[in-house]
Write an enzyme that holds these catalytic residues in place. Structure first.
Site, PDB file in Angstrom:
ATOM      1  CE  LYS B 149      -5.322  68.834  42.179  1.00 15.92           C
ATOM      2  NZ  LYS B 149      -4.039  68.738  42.908  1.00 15.92           N
ATOM      3  CD  GLU B 230      -5.711  52.467  39.174  1.00 12.41           C
ATOM      4  OE1 GLU B 230      -5.136  52.825  38.149  1.00 12.41           O
ATOM      5  OE2 GLU B 230      -5.106  52.108  40.213  1.00 12.41           O
ATOM      6  CB  CYS B 267      -3.047  50.619  42.470  1.00 13.86           C
ATOM      7  SG  CYS B 267      -2.310  50.550  40.836  1.00 13.86           S
TER       8      CYS B 267
END
Lengths: 485, 485
Positions: B149, B230, B267
């Site tokens: 997606k 995550e 991140c």
């Protein structure tokens, strides 16, 4: 005689287990292996008293219990060997590459213990999957502290084994709370154990409803934790024509033995047998029927299991098109646990999900298909399984690769021309399968790889050698297998 | 311009993906590796047009995007190498022991692909953690079909990369549905993808709320499936006194660079820095403040992220006892994404969970402790992290082993005297950490071990050599590493 732990005792136990974990995780793999071997010796030292106690509590015969005790001791010793050998640590070393852009630092990775593990004793394996069984052994090997909730069907056995573990810890001068033993017949104790914030993983062998309760509690926590629940299986056996026709009576005898082994109380018991309508299948059924009918009735583990078996077998027998093929006066009843085999056509089987359900006990359904297309549809409706068995020649396999593909996609272990009962304790064993056979098909509960359930990887970047764990130091002081790049 | 997929299109995509999976899983590891290398070449062939398109969609500068494209291509090629090398297969062979009681049969085990994988493209890595990024590469290596997606913030980039994958499949004559690309800005599309019965695993990089929605949907299915989400991290940095005093300004500069790298949109961005009140810490803060204040303001990925950054930074700044230590006229606002660093005492930090939360962007909180006991309490209240960094000499480590133990128990990667940004793609990398850094701390999303997320073990018992997969045949035709017992 044995009182349920209170919720305060549960919280206290998990708190103590967490404190002990912080000490135990620093013990070397050699020290952990020594603990496991010492536990094995202490269990052996319990001698005949343990066997007699368990016979009283479980109805299991002496020979079976001695065999299971042997398996339990073997597990402890072999996982101790695996713990020391260290393959499970997945140690990897990536040496620095200073002239790469950007430069690659020194990075080393290994598995470390996940934290306190709660183990729920099983009813059908009072030794091998209970107090000092496979889950406890693999958690201890991984470096985790363990809290066991005794199965209420054999609390005295569980207490005796727990005392052996306590003795081992004491003799090695290790913190006593590395292992904690609790009793608890009520659901609330299980829920409190799984939901306690100090619990970091759960091991369970038992029913679908029990396993799913633990799984859901674990996922609803603020910090979800892994649950390794093995929840049973119908272990389908597919009979292909060429191999079956080689020896229909031989396979009939073989399956009858597997169905009745241990009064059908193994998670790998073959509950569904799928074959093509043919003279070979008739002969197979005749032998199976004869052998099952002459099987000696034996008591099941406890009254609850025997009653549940009788009810579920009766329910299956009452379904549309189901024919009893073992002798009728040998049918299960509330006070008997006689083996039973029934047959049904594939079309009736496909239309009726009740017949796909496990009947825990010495019971099996023979599904008779008109052709391989029907056998494929039967394979397709199966849920995830611990095992699937094919009785087939190489020709059968080559001619029916589409069925084999479906079968293999739904199981953790595939057996050829054998029976699913008998789960070898070895490195190549996979015991666990796609849901609902187990809650996590990526792990096994038997064999040394079971240790990996209770560990997670950690990387060390740019650490000087002296500060690295022994497992990752450059000179490899523990002499373990590592991948160095 | 890009229309959301309809629910009918989602179901159709997953059905086609499942059909393609049944073909793709039979492709050899060499064929899979060839596919991945071909995809890498096709992405390279998209040339400057891809970079220009992504610059338009994401505000990311050319150099950063070229670097990330290089990383994406490197990932595809290095996971292709790992796929072929086959260590991830965990092949184990236990040869028969006929004279054991009972006899041990021949048992062989390896990992097999889990099924169709749904990958959610991330916003901060339009190449490396999106359409043909790490999740897609590891799923393809494992033998899984993939449905991506696209992230709605860079749909055109995603479509271009998808077209490169389509081209690779076509040029190799492989089934086109091995890879399917969908658009979907609405939550309903994500929900339908995760809940579809053909979906067998999910990969995601993004927010906590997004990841937890996927995780909960996956666990509420009739057949629960693994979700590898995550979900971000504050990546704490612990400054120990001896090492800090060796070079306070050096570390100030180093951390400032790490905080502002990529406008703080990694991140592994260091969001919390913990040190002891001391002249060294003052000097560290002075350098950090100076460097941060002089940092050039840059646009973030999209307006939504910039606004969220401004709000969260403002909220943190407004908390009790929080002092802005970078210059005030450089503060973030809705239309600016200026870097900011604040300080707070440990006692205020410990009392206020809002300060423990990630502020996604170039923002960091310096927590000033009175002593190491306070630093330990700060470490104890941290949640699970992708990384933790220690700035320490060996003396610092030895004197503060209790703090180091707490720190290591809460992260997937520990860095010494470096910065957490810069995630090396190598076998020893662990990218993933205890919850809530990721939903499954037992797996990594970077490095070749990421392949194992999308596979499960299966054992073959008593199979003749000719019917075993190539990976397990006795003569080892693929020349992979195996453990033979």
């Amino acid at each position: 005689m044995f009182k349920d732990a209170t919720l305060i005792e549960v919280n206290d136990a998990m708190h103590r287990s967490s404190t002990a974990f912080n000490l135990y995780k620093k013990y070397s793999i050699k020290q952990r292996a020594l603990l496991m071997r010492t536990i094995a010796k202490e269990i052996e030292a319990l001698g005949d008293e343990l066997i007699q106690t368990t016979m009283r509590e479980t109805n299991l015969p002496e020979a079976r219990l001695k065999g299971e005790r042997g398996r339990t001791i073997f597990q402890l010793n072999s996982y101790a060997d695996a713990c020391e050998k260290g393959d499970w640590l997945e140690a990897r070393i990536c040496l620095p590459i200073p002239d790469k852009a950007p430069p690659r630092p020194d990075i080393r990775k290994m598995l470390v213990p996940i934290g306190p593990v709660v183990v729920f004793g099983s009813s059908n394996f009072p030794y091998a999957y209970s107090t000092a069984g496979g889950d406890t052994a693999s958690a201890l090997a991984a470096g985790c502290s363990v809290v066991v909730k005794a199965h209420p069907a054999h609390p005295e056995t569980s207490s005796m084994v727990a005392s052996a573990i306590d003795k081992a810890l004491k003799s090695l001068n290790m913190p006593k709370d590395i292992f904690i033993h609790l009793h608890g017949a009520s659901f609330a104790i299980g829920e409190a154990l799984v939901k306690n914030e100090n619990t970091k993983a759960v091991g369970f062998t038992g029913s679908y409803s029990g396993g799913m309760a633990l799984f859901n509690w674990a996922n609803q926590r603020k910090e979800p934790i892994p649950v390794f629940a093995e929840m049973g299986s119908v272990n389908p056996v597919y009979l292909f024509s060429e191999e079956l026709s080689n020896n229909p009576s031989g396979y009939g005898n073989m399956l009858a033995d597997s169905i009745t082994l241990g009064v059908g109380q193994f998670c790998t018991n073959p509950g569904i047998i799928v074959g093509l309508d043919s003279p070979s299948l008739d002969q197979f059924i005749d032998t199976l029927s004869e052998k099952i009918s002459s099987n000696v009735t034996a008591k099941m583990l406890h009254t609850g299991i025997a009653q549940s078996y009788a009810q579920k077998a009766k329910r299956a027998i009452s379904q549309k098109g189901v024919k009893v093929i073992s002798s009728a006066d040998n049918m299960p009843a509330a006070d008997k646990s006689a083996a039973a085999v029934v047959s049904v056509t594939a079309s009736n089987f496909l239309a009726n999900p009740i017949l796909h359900e496990e009947v825990f006990g010495p019971f099996s359904v023979v599904v008779i298909c008109n052709d391989y297309a029907e056998m494929k549809r039967v394979a397709e409706v199966m849920e995830g399984q611990l095992t699937s068995t094919i009785i087939a020649t190489p020709n059968d396999v080559q001619a029916n690769q589409d069925i084999i593909d479906v079968v293999s996609s739904k199981c953790g272990r595939m057996i050829m021309n054998g029976v699913p009962t008998g789960v070898e304790v070895c490195l190549a064993m996979q015991h666990g399968g796609p849901f609902p056979a187990s809650t996590d098909s990526r792990f096994t509960s038997v064999g040394a790889d079971a240790i990996k359930r209770f560990a997670r990887p950690i990387s060390f970047q740019n650490f000087p050698d002296q500060l690295l764990p022994e497992e990752l130091k450059s000179e490899n002081p523990l002499l373990i297998n590592r991948i160095v790049e």
